[in-house]
Motif scaffolding. Structure first.
Motif, PDB file in Angstrom:
ATOM      1  N   GLY A   9       0.826  -1.195   0.000  1.00  8.42           N
ATOM      2  CA  GLY A   9       0.000   0.000   0.000  1.00  8.42           C
ATOM      3  C   GLY A   9       0.860   1.244   0.000  1.00  8.42           C
ATOM      4  N   PHE A  10       0.444   2.254   0.783  1.00  7.30           N
ATOM      5  CA  PHE A  10       1.160   3.524   0.808  1.00  7.30           C
ATOM      6  C   PHE A  10       1.430   3.956   2.252  1.00  7.30           C
ATOM      7  N   LEU A  11       2.596   4.543   2.464  1.00  6.68           N
ATOM      8  CA  LEU A  11       2.957   5.153   3.734  1.00  6.68           C
ATOM      9  C   LEU A  11       2.784   6.652   3.581  1.00  6.68           C
ATOM     10  N   ARG A  12       2.050   7.263   4.512  1.00 13.30           N
ATOM     11  CA  ARG A  12       1.742   8.685   4.367  1.00 13.30           C
ATOM     12  C   ARG A  12       2.058   9.449   5.642  1.00 13.30           C
ATOM     13  N   LEU A  13       2.806  10.523   5.498  1.00 16.06           N
ATOM     14  CA  LEU A  13       3.057  11.490   6.568  1.00 16.06           C
ATOM     15  C   LEU A  13       2.583  12.839   6.060  1.00 16.06           C
ATOM     16  N   SER A  14       1.408  13.265   6.513  1.00 19.74           N
ATOM     17  CA  SER A  14       0.780  14.484   6.024  1.00 19.74           C
ATOM     18  C   SER A  14       0.575  14.378   4.512  1.00 19.74           C
ATOM     19  N   LEU A  15       1.272  15.209   3.712  1.00 13.99           N
ATOM     20  CA  LEU A  15       1.110  15.171   2.260  1.00 13.99           C
ATOM     21  C   LEU A  15       2.224  14.387   1.562  1.00 13.99           C
ATOM     22  N   VAL A  16       3.146  13.826   2.347  1.00 10.03           N
ATOM     23  CA  VAL A  16       4.244  13.027   1.785  1.00 10.03           C
ATOM     24  C   VAL A  16       3.810  11.569   1.747  1.00 10.03           C
ATOM     25  N   THR A  17       3.790  10.980   0.542  1.00 13.33           N
ATOM     26  CA  THR A  17       3.307   9.607   0.365  1.00 13.33           C
ATOM     27  C   THR A  17       4.276   8.804  -0.497  1.00 13.33           C
ATOM     28  N   CYS A  18       4.428   7.523  -0.168  1.00 12.33           N
ATOM     29  CA  CYS A  18       5.262   6.639  -0.987  1.00 12.33           C
ATOM     30  C   CYS A  18       4.712   5.218  -0.916  1.00 12.33           C
ATOM     31  N   PRO A  19       4.846   4.448  -2.021  1.00  8.30           N
ATOM     32  CA  PRO A  19       4.400   3.049  -2.006  1.00  8.30           C
ATOM     33  C   PRO A  19       5.342   2.189  -1.167  1.00  8.30           C
ATOM     34  N   VAL A  20       4.779   1.312  -0.340  1.00 12.09           N
ATOM     35  CA  VAL A  20       5.590   0.481   0.546  1.00 12.09           C
ATOM     36  C   VAL A  20       5.057  -0.946   0.580  1.00 12.09           C
ATOM     37  N   ALA A  21       5.900  -1.855   1.065  1.00  9.85           N
ATOM     38  CA  ALA A  21       5.517  -3.255   1.271  1.00  9.85           C
ATOM     39  C   ALA A  21       5.896  -3.652   2.690  1.00  9.85           C
ATOM     40  N   LEU A  22       5.046  -4.471   3.307  1.00 12.46           N
ATOM     41  CA  LEU A  22       5.234  -4.881   4.697  1.00 12.46           C
ATOM     42  C   LEU A  22       5.562  -6.374   4.732  1.00 12.46           C
ATOM     43  N   VAL A 121       9.983   3.606  -7.485  1.00 10.50           N
ATOM     44  CA  VAL A 121       9.587   4.987  -7.197  1.00 10.50           C
ATOM     45  C   VAL A 121       9.313   5.144  -5.708  1.00 10.50           C
ATOM     46  N   GLY A 122       9.389   6.370  -5.230  1.00 11.12           N
ATOM     47  CA  GLY A 122       9.040   6.666  -3.849  1.00 11.12           C
ATOM     48  C   GLY A 122      10.174   6.539  -2.861  1.00 11.12           C
TER      49      GLY A 122
END
Length: 324
Positions: A9-22, A121-122
Protein backbone atom coordinates in the motif's frame (compact mmCIF):
# COMPACT_ATOMS: atom_id res chain seq x y z
CA UNK A 1 13.81 -15.83 -3.98
CA UNK A 2 12.64 -12.94 -1.81
CA UNK A 3 9.65 -13.58 0.46
CA UNK A 4 6.24 -12.24 -0.49
CA UNK A 5 4.96 -9.23 1.46
CA UNK A 6 2.03 -9.55 3.84
CA UNK A 7 0.70 -6.18 2.75
CA UNK A 8 1.21 -3.56 0.02
CA UNK A 9 0.00 0.00 0.00
CA UNK A 10 1.16 3.52 0.81
CA UNK A 11 2.96 5.15 3.73
CA UNK A 12 1.74 8.68 4.37
CA UNK A 13 3.06 11.49 6.57
CA UNK A 14 0.78 14.48 6.02
CA UNK A 15 1.11 15.17 2.26
CA UNK A 16 4.24 13.03 1.79
CA UNK A 17 3.31 9.61 0.36
CA UNK A 18 5.26 6.64 -0.99
CA UNK A 19 4.40 3.05 -2.01
CA UNK A 20 5.59 0.48 0.55
CA UNK A 21 5.52 -3.25 1.27
CA UNK A 22 5.23 -4.88 4.70
CA UNK A 23 7.15 -8.11 5.42
CA UNK A 24 7.14 -10.23 8.59
CA UNK A 25 10.48 -9.77 10.37
CA UNK A 26 10.41 -13.20 12.06
CA UNK A 27 9.64 -16.76 11.01
CA UNK A 28 9.00 -20.07 12.77
CA UNK A 29 9.07 -22.14 9.60
CA UNK A 30 12.37 -23.82 10.53
CA UNK A 31 10.94 -25.32 13.69
CA UNK A 32 10.20 -29.04 13.59
CA UNK A 33 6.47 -29.68 13.11
CA UNK A 34 4.45 -32.88 13.26
CA UNK A 35 1.42 -34.24 11.43
CA UNK A 36 -1.22 -36.40 13.04
CA UNK A 37 -1.27 -39.91 11.57
CA UNK A 38 -3.19 -43.14 12.06
CA UNK A 39 -1.03 -45.32 14.31
CA UNK A 40 -2.33 -48.50 12.68
CA UNK A 41 -1.87 -47.52 9.01
CA UNK A 42 0.63 -44.66 9.10
CA UNK A 43 -1.75 -42.57 7.00
CA UNK A 44 -2.21 -38.87 7.68
CA UNK A 45 -5.36 -37.78 9.48
CA UNK A 46 -7.75 -35.73 7.37
CA UNK A 47 -10.12 -33.19 8.84
CA UNK A 48 -13.54 -32.46 7.42
CA UNK A 49 -15.90 -29.60 8.23
CA UNK A 50 -19.18 -31.15 9.34
CA UNK A 51 -22.45 -29.90 10.79
CA UNK A 52 -22.27 -30.37 14.56
CA UNK A 53 -25.88 -31.59 14.70
CA UNK A 54 -26.37 -33.62 11.52
CA UNK A 55 -22.80 -34.86 11.14
CA UNK A 56 -22.93 -34.16 7.40
CA UNK A 57 -19.99 -32.54 5.61
CA UNK A 58 -20.53 -28.86 4.68
CA UNK A 59 -19.21 -27.32 1.46
CA UNK A 60 -16.95 -24.27 1.78
CA UNK A 61 -19.48 -22.12 -0.11
CA UNK A 62 -22.09 -22.83 2.58
CA UNK A 63 -19.92 -21.81 5.51
CA UNK A 64 -20.31 -18.30 6.95
CA UNK A 65 -19.09 -16.60 10.10
CA UNK A 66 -21.33 -16.60 13.16
CA UNK A 67 -21.29 -14.64 16.42
CA UNK A 68 -22.55 -16.67 19.38
CA UNK A 69 -25.33 -14.90 21.29
CA UNK A 70 -26.82 -17.87 23.14
CA UNK A 71 -26.21 -21.57 23.71
CA UNK A 72 -27.39 -22.58 20.24
CA UNK A 73 -28.03 -19.18 18.67
CA UNK A 74 -25.71 -17.33 16.30
CA UNK A 75 -25.84 -14.11 14.29
CA UNK A 76 -24.63 -14.86 10.77
CA UNK A 77 -22.20 -12.41 9.17
CA UNK A 78 -21.13 -12.70 5.51
CA UNK A 79 -17.76 -11.72 4.05
CA UNK A 80 -19.48 -9.05 1.91
CA UNK A 81 -20.86 -7.43 5.06
CA UNK A 82 -17.40 -7.44 6.65
CA UNK A 83 -15.84 -5.98 3.51
CA UNK A 84 -18.42 -3.18 3.53
CA UNK A 85 -17.28 -1.98 6.96
CA UNK A 86 -13.54 -2.30 6.27
CA UNK A 87 -11.69 0.82 7.47
CA UNK A 88 -10.72 3.43 4.88
CA UNK A 89 -7.08 2.93 5.85
CA UNK A 90 -7.08 -0.46 4.11
CA UNK A 91 -4.46 0.60 1.55
CA UNK A 92 -2.63 3.30 3.49
CA UNK A 93 -0.44 3.40 6.61
CA UNK A 94 -1.38 6.84 7.92
CA UNK A 95 1.03 8.26 10.52
CA UNK A 96 -1.07 9.89 13.24
CA UNK A 97 1.39 10.92 15.94
CA UNK A 98 4.95 10.63 17.24
CA UNK A 99 5.77 9.42 20.77
CA UNK A 100 8.95 8.66 22.76
CA UNK A 101 9.92 5.01 22.38
CA UNK A 102 10.38 4.64 26.15
CA UNK A 103 6.66 5.33 26.69
CA UNK A 104 5.53 2.20 24.81
CA UNK A 105 4.86 -0.53 27.37
CA UNK A 106 6.29 -3.92 26.35
CA UNK A 107 2.91 -5.50 27.12
CA UNK A 108 1.49 -3.84 24.01
CA UNK A 109 4.08 -5.30 21.60
CA UNK A 110 2.79 -8.09 19.34
CA UNK A 111 5.16 -8.82 16.44
CA UNK A 112 7.75 -7.02 14.26
CA UNK A 113 7.59 -6.24 10.54
CA UNK A 114 9.96 -4.73 7.98
CA UNK A 115 8.65 -1.81 5.94
CA UNK A 116 10.44 -1.08 2.64
CA UNK A 117 9.76 0.98 -0.50
CA UNK A 118 7.70 -0.93 -3.07
CA UNK A 119 9.22 -0.67 -6.53
CA UNK A 120 11.63 1.88 -7.99
CA UNK A 121 9.59 4.99 -7.20
CA UNK A 122 9.04 6.67 -3.85
CA UNK A 123 12.50 6.07 -2.39
CA UNK A 124 13.03 9.81 -1.83
CA UNK A 125 9.79 10.21 0.10
CA UNK A 126 10.52 7.03 2.07
CA UNK A 127 13.98 8.38 3.00
CA UNK A 128 12.49 11.68 4.18
CA UNK A 129 10.05 9.87 6.49
CA UNK A 130 12.72 7.48 7.76
CA UNK A 131 15.29 10.20 8.47
CA UNK A 132 12.67 12.38 10.18
CA UNK A 133 11.77 9.55 12.54
CA UNK A 134 15.46 8.85 13.19
CA UNK A 135 16.39 12.50 13.78
CA UNK A 136 13.60 13.08 16.29
CA UNK A 137 14.42 9.81 18.10
CA UNK A 138 10.74 9.00 18.32
CA UNK A 139 8.35 6.29 17.19
CA UNK A 140 5.64 7.02 14.62
CA UNK A 141 2.24 5.57 15.51
CA UNK A 142 0.11 4.69 12.51
CA UNK A 143 -2.82 2.46 11.47
CA UNK A 144 -2.69 -0.52 9.13
CA UNK A 145 -5.34 -3.07 8.07
CA UNK A 146 -4.18 -6.69 8.18
CA UNK A 147 -6.54 -9.67 7.77
CA UNK A 148 -9.56 -7.34 7.64
CA UNK A 149 -8.77 -5.76 11.01
CA UNK A 150 -7.25 -2.38 11.75
CA UNK A 151 -4.12 -2.45 13.90
CA UNK A 152 -1.90 0.15 15.50
CA UNK A 153 1.69 -0.09 14.28
CA UNK A 154 4.72 1.69 15.75
CA UNK A 155 7.31 2.63 13.12
CA UNK A 156 10.97 3.24 13.90
CA UNK A 157 14.08 3.64 11.77
CA UNK A 158 16.20 0.50 11.34
CA UNK A 159 19.14 0.50 8.96
CA UNK A 160 18.02 1.61 5.49
CA UNK A 161 14.39 0.74 6.20
CA UNK A 162 11.72 0.96 8.85
CA UNK A 163 10.67 -1.58 11.46
CA UNK A 164 7.02 -1.71 12.39
CA UNK A 165 5.87 -3.18 15.71
CA UNK A 166 2.23 -4.25 15.78
CA UNK A 167 0.61 -3.08 19.04
CA UNK A 168 -2.25 -4.47 21.11
CA UNK A 169 -5.35 -2.49 21.99
CA UNK A 170 -5.97 -1.73 25.70
CA UNK A 171 -8.82 -4.27 25.91
CA UNK A 172 -6.33 -7.01 24.92
CA UNK A 173 -4.04 -6.33 27.90
CA UNK A 174 -4.96 -7.88 31.23
CA UNK A 175 -4.69 -5.94 34.49
CA UNK A 176 -1.53 -6.95 36.35
CA UNK A 177 -3.24 -6.43 39.72
CA UNK A 178 -5.40 -9.48 39.06
CA UNK A 179 -2.23 -11.55 39.29
CA UNK A 180 0.14 -9.59 41.53
CA UNK A 181 -2.20 -8.75 44.42
CA UNK A 182 -1.61 -12.18 46.02
CA UNK A 183 2.18 -11.76 46.17
CA UNK A 184 3.28 -11.36 49.78
CA UNK A 185 5.28 -8.36 50.96
CA UNK A 186 8.67 -9.74 51.99
CA UNK A 187 11.53 -7.81 53.57
CA UNK A 188 14.78 -8.58 51.76
CA UNK A 189 17.89 -7.94 53.87
CA UNK A 190 20.97 -6.12 52.61
CA UNK A 191 23.05 -9.29 52.97
CA UNK A 192 20.67 -11.19 50.70
CA UNK A 193 20.77 -8.42 48.11
CA UNK A 194 24.58 -8.31 48.21
CA UNK A 195 24.83 -12.04 47.57
CA UNK A 196 22.21 -11.90 44.81
CA UNK A 197 24.03 -8.98 43.15
CA UNK A 198 27.29 -10.96 43.18
CA UNK A 199 25.47 -13.84 41.43
CA UNK A 200 24.14 -11.41 38.82
CA UNK A 201 27.63 -10.00 38.24
CA UNK A 202 29.05 -13.51 37.72
CA UNK A 203 26.38 -14.15 35.07
CA UNK A 204 26.52 -10.74 33.40
CA UNK A 205 27.35 -10.39 29.72
CA UNK A 206 25.99 -8.84 26.53
CA UNK A 207 22.89 -9.63 24.52
CA UNK A 208 24.06 -12.14 21.88
CA UNK A 209 21.10 -13.92 20.24
CA UNK A 210 23.47 -16.01 18.08
CA UNK A 211 24.42 -17.84 21.28
CA UNK A 212 20.82 -18.90 21.96
CA UNK A 213 20.23 -22.64 21.71
CA UNK A 214 16.81 -24.24 21.46
CA UNK A 215 17.53 -27.31 23.60
CA UNK A 216 14.12 -28.86 23.01
CA UNK A 217 14.37 -28.45 19.23
CA UNK A 218 17.79 -30.13 19.30
CA UNK A 219 16.38 -32.96 21.41
CA UNK A 220 13.49 -33.48 18.96
CA UNK A 221 15.92 -33.64 16.00
CA UNK A 222 18.08 -36.12 17.91
CA UNK A 223 14.98 -38.21 18.69
CA UNK A 224 13.94 -38.32 15.02
CA UNK A 225 17.47 -39.19 13.90
CA UNK A 226 17.69 -42.03 16.42
CA UNK A 227 14.32 -43.43 15.38
CA UNK A 228 15.31 -43.16 11.71
CA UNK A 229 18.48 -45.12 12.45
CA UNK A 230 16.53 -47.75 14.43
CA UNK A 231 18.33 -46.94 17.67
CA UNK A 232 16.62 -47.53 21.04
CA UNK A 233 15.03 -44.54 22.76
CA UNK A 234 15.75 -44.22 26.46
CA UNK A 235 14.18 -41.79 28.88
CA UNK A 236 16.65 -39.53 30.63
CA UNK A 237 16.67 -39.01 34.37
CA UNK A 238 14.46 -36.22 35.61
CA UNK A 239 16.44 -33.47 37.38
CA UNK A 240 16.27 -33.78 41.13
CA UNK A 241 14.91 -30.86 43.07
CA UNK A 242 15.65 -30.07 46.69
CA UNK A 243 13.54 -27.96 48.99
CA UNK A 244 15.22 -24.67 49.88
CA UNK A 245 15.16 -24.26 53.62
CA UNK A 246 17.82 -21.61 54.27
CA UNK A 247 17.66 -18.84 51.65
CA UNK A 248 20.97 -17.29 52.71
CA UNK A 249 22.69 -20.68 52.44
CA UNK A 250 21.19 -21.21 48.97
CA UNK A 251 22.47 -17.79 47.85
CA UNK A 252 25.98 -18.53 49.14
CA UNK A 253 26.06 -21.93 47.42
CA UNK A 254 24.72 -20.39 44.20
CA UNK A 255 27.48 -17.79 44.20
CA UNK A 256 30.19 -20.44 44.59
CA UNK A 257 28.63 -22.66 41.92
CA UNK A 258 28.29 -19.88 39.35
CA UNK A 259 31.83 -18.58 39.86
CA UNK A 260 33.24 -22.09 39.21
CA UNK A 261 31.03 -22.59 36.16
CA UNK A 262 31.83 -19.21 34.62
CA UNK A 263 34.90 -20.23 32.50
CA UNK A 264 33.05 -23.18 30.97
CA UNK A 265 30.23 -20.95 29.84
CA UNK A 266 32.41 -19.03 27.38
CA UNK A 267 31.64 -19.86 23.79
CA UNK A 268 34.49 -21.26 21.71
CA UNK A 269 35.72 -19.03 18.90
CA UNK A 270 35.55 -20.45 15.36
CA UNK A 271 38.82 -21.55 13.77
CA UNK A 272 40.77 -18.76 12.11
CA UNK A 273 39.80 -18.23 8.50
CA UNK A 274 36.55 -20.21 8.78
CA UNK A 275 33.17 -18.55 8.77
CA UNK A 276 30.71 -19.74 11.43
CA UNK A 277 27.74 -21.70 10.13
CA UNK A 278 24.42 -19.93 9.98
CA UNK A 279 22.68 -22.07 12.53
CA UNK A 280 22.27 -21.99 16.27
CA UNK A 281 25.52 -22.91 17.99
CA UNK A 282 25.44 -26.50 19.19
CA UNK A 283 22.21 -27.37 17.44
CA UNK A 284 22.15 -30.74 15.67
CA UNK A 285 21.13 -31.34 12.10
CA UNK A 286 18.79 -33.83 10.52
CA UNK A 287 20.36 -37.00 9.15
CA UNK A 288 17.67 -37.18 6.46
CA UNK A 289 15.63 -34.67 4.44
CA UNK A 290 12.32 -33.46 5.81
CA UNK A 291 9.52 -33.41 3.25
CA UNK A 292 8.99 -29.91 1.96
CA UNK A 293 10.24 -27.50 -0.65
CA UNK A 294 13.85 -28.37 0.13
CA UNK A 295 13.38 -32.14 -0.07
CA UNK A 296 14.61 -32.33 -3.68
CA UNK A 297 17.98 -30.82 -2.91
CA UNK A 298 18.38 -32.92 0.20
CA UNK A 299 17.66 -36.14 -1.70
CA UNK A 300 20.52 -35.39 -4.10
CA UNK A 301 22.93 -35.31 -1.17
CA UNK A 302 22.39 -38.93 -0.04
CA UNK A 303 25.72 -40.31 1.09
CA UNK A 304 26.43 -42.80 3.83
CA UNK A 305 26.93 -41.02 7.13
CA UNK A 306 26.48 -37.57 5.59
CA UNK A 307 24.25 -35.16 7.49
CA UNK A 308 21.65 -33.27 5.48
CA UNK A 309 20.86 -29.68 6.36
CA UNK A 310 17.39 -29.04 7.64
CA UNK A 311 14.63 -27.79 5.36
CA UNK A 312 14.85 -24.20 4.06
CA UNK A 313 12.32 -21.69 5.23
CA UNK A 314 9.33 -21.38 2.89
CA UNK A 315 8.40 -17.99 1.51
CA UNK A 316 6.57 -15.70 3.89
CA UNK A 317 2.89 -15.86 3.19
CA UNK A 318 3.17 -19.49 2.06
CA UNK A 319 2.90 -20.95 5.56
CA UNK A 320 2.68 -24.69 5.73
CA UNK A 321 -0.52 -25.95 7.31
CA UNK A 322 -0.19 -28.36 10.12
CA UNK A 323 -2.59 -31.16 10.85
CA UNK A 324 -3.37 -30.63 14.53
Amino acid sequence: MAPRPNWKGFLRLSLVTCPVALYPATSESEKISFNQINKATGHRIKYMKVDAETGEEVAAADIVKGYKVDTDSYIQVTQDELDAIQPESGRTIEIDTFVPKAEIDDLYLVRPYYLVPDGKVGHDAFAVIRETIKAMDKVALARVVLTNREHIIALQARGKGLMGLLLRYPYEVRDENEYFDGIQDVKVTRDMLDLAEHIVESKSGHFAPDKFEDAYESAVIDLINRKKAGQPITRGKAPSESNVIDLMDALRKSLGHDVKAQPAAKAQKPAKGKKPRKRIEGQKEMLFPIAGKGAGKAAAAKEAGREVARKPAPRAGGRQRKAG
